[in-house]
Design an enzyme around this catalytic site. Structure first.
Site, mmCIF file in Angstrom:
data_model
loop_
_atom_site.group_PDB
_atom_site.id
_atom_site.type_symbol
_atom_site.label_atom_id
_atom_site.label_comp_id
_atom_site.label_asym_id
_atom_site.label_seq_id
_atom_site.Cartn_x
_atom_site.Cartn_y
_atom_site.Cartn_z
ATOM 1 N N TYR B 93 0.836 -1.194 0.000
ATOM 2 C CA TYR B 93 0.000 0.000 0.000
ATOM 3 C C TYR B 93 0.875 1.250 0.000
ATOM 4 O O TYR B 93 1.949 1.261 0.630
ATOM 5 C CB TYR B 93 -0.887 0.054 1.254
ATOM 6 N N TYR B 132 -0.040 -10.144 -0.011
ATOM 7 C CA TYR B 132 0.991 -9.632 0.891
ATOM 8 C C TYR B 132 0.988 -10.368 2.224
ATOM 9 O O TYR B 132 -0.025 -10.945 2.633
ATOM 10 C CB TYR B 132 0.851 -8.124 1.112
ATOM 11 N N ARG B 142 -2.267 -12.517 2.810
ATOM 12 C CA ARG B 142 -3.602 -12.144 2.352
ATOM 13 C C ARG B 142 -3.697 -12.354 0.848
ATOM 14 O O ARG B 142 -2.790 -11.988 0.103
ATOM 15 C CB ARG B 142 -3.876 -10.658 2.679
ATOM 16 N N HIS B 145 -6.673 -8.542 -3.181
ATOM 17 C CA HIS B 145 -8.043 -8.074 -2.995
ATOM 18 C C HIS B 145 -8.129 -6.584 -3.286
ATOM 19 O O HIS B 145 -7.137 -5.861 -3.210
ATOM 20 C CB HIS B 145 -8.527 -8.358 -1.563
ATOM 21 N N HIS B 147 -10.232 -3.228 -1.949
ATOM 22 C CA HIS B 147 -11.131 -2.679 -0.938
ATOM 23 C C HIS B 147 -12.171 -1.812 -1.638
ATOM 24 O O HIS B 147 -11.833 -1.002 -2.511
ATOM 25 C CB HIS B 147 -10.369 -1.809 0.062
#
Lengths: 128, 226
Positions: B93, B132, B142, B145, B147
């Site tokens: 991120y 990640y 994870r 994906h 959000h």
């Protein structure tokens, strides 16, 4: 058998929304210079009583006259750069967004909502 | 896909789940009939393309993600704000507190937004995010994906969730996805690859339709099994 219109489940907002959801001026639902502007603030704690440093609060409220019509302008972008531009400093939008800080603290600046809590008002669509 | 035993629990839920009853709204119409106002002055057509926010092209697999937003009666949710945020192709991120050992991409911030059209359709152009590592449990990863945040026509329809990619082996191992305990409901968070949405020599297409709940829908179902 799941219905064709079974609801989409929710999932956590996660810890890393800070580059996406909050905007400059997000807590300033009313202009700071408005004479009736009040400040509402508090803390978010988890079940152990520890501050939640990565919560996001959203506020949606009626105007002082009870209207829930709201106004655009809470999530403006600069048309040239595309970066968040903040609010126009004049408009009460009825909507605000504020992340908690490292201590779990948040604060918003707004106008008192009109009427008794959740009451209908002549200017609200609920009354027609 | 074979589903192994349930993954370990999602730790953050433990202390962040309501213990008491939720606050009752005295006038449900207050939250059923109105919601925050967004318009063309807040959102522009450019905001939905996450690949054109910098001077260069982001690294990764370009994708189109589209779908319809409807309420539980199947009516399109029109003109409402959809927000998307995600990692870059390497799984990081653009957030200072994300120190995952993966490179940042100077040409990718990873957030966008759009308004649904008259059909309830939203569309984003972006790059496929990466998986990640995180510290929920030993060797926790994870799945890739996106959000998503949706506003409905009423604030009660507010939805924050995540979209996953079909065929990802990490789906069976993810505590966040499995915080939804019903398998059929989990499946509604996984997009479908849609070859008709893929653009030759440009991008791959995924379709993900969304249904927003709300108190009116719950009332509609009163007495029925849920």
């Amino acid at each position: 058998m799941p219905a064709p219109h079974a609801p989409t489940p929710s999932q956590t907002v996660g810890p890393f929304f800070g580059h996406a959801l909050p905007a400059p001026g997000g807590p300033e639902i009313a202009p700071l210079a408005h004479p009736d502007t009040i400040t509402l603030h508090g803390y978010v704690y988890d079940g152990a009583g520890d501050p939640v440093h990565d919560a996001l609060l959203e506020i949606w409220q009626p105007a002082p006259d009870g209207s829930r019509a709201g106004a655009p302008g809470s999530l403006r972008r600069d048309p040239v750069t595309g970066r968040p531009a903040g609010r126009d400093g004049v408009t009460f939008t009825g909507f605000g967004r504020v992340p908690t800080d490292a201590d779990g603290h948040w604060a918003i600046h707004t106008l008192p909502p009109g009427g008794a809590p959740y009451c209908r008002s002549p200017s609200s669509p609920a009354a027609s | 896909m074979t589903i192994a035993p349930s993954p370990p629990p999602y730790r953050s839920l433990e202390l962040r789940t309501p213990r008491g009853p939720l606050v009752q709204v005295r006038d449900p119409e207050a939250v059923e009939l109105t919601g925050p106002v967004f318009g063309v002055t807040d959102v522009t057509a450019l905001d939905g393309d996450l690949t054109r926010q910098h001077t260069g092209e982001p690294i990764g697999e370009r994708i189109t993600v589209t779908g319809r937003v409807r309420d539980r009666q199947g009516r399109p949710v029109r003109g409402q704000l959809v927000e998307l945020w995600q990692t870059n192709a390497a799984g990081r991120y653009a957030h200072r507190r994300d120190q995952h050992a993966a490179p940042l991409d100077p040409n990718f911030t990873g957030c966008g937004r759009c308004l649904t059209d008259d059909d309830g359709t939203y569309t984003f152009t972006t790059i496929r995010p990466g998986a990640y590592a995180w510290r929920n449990h030993d060797n926790a990863w994870r799945p890739a994906h996106l959000h998503f945040s949706f506003f409905g026509t009423a604030f009660a329809q507010r939805l924050v969730t995540q979209m996953y990619f079909p065929g990802d082996p990490l789906l069976a191992l993810d505590p966040v996805l499995h915080s939804v305990t019903d398998e059929a409901a989990r499946a509604r968070l996984v997009a479908a690859y849609d070859h008709d949405l893929s653009v030759p020599e440009w991008s791959l297409g995924y379709r993900w339709d969304v249904v927003l709940d709300g108190p009116s829908a719950t009332l509609f179902e009163e007495g029925g099994a849920r």
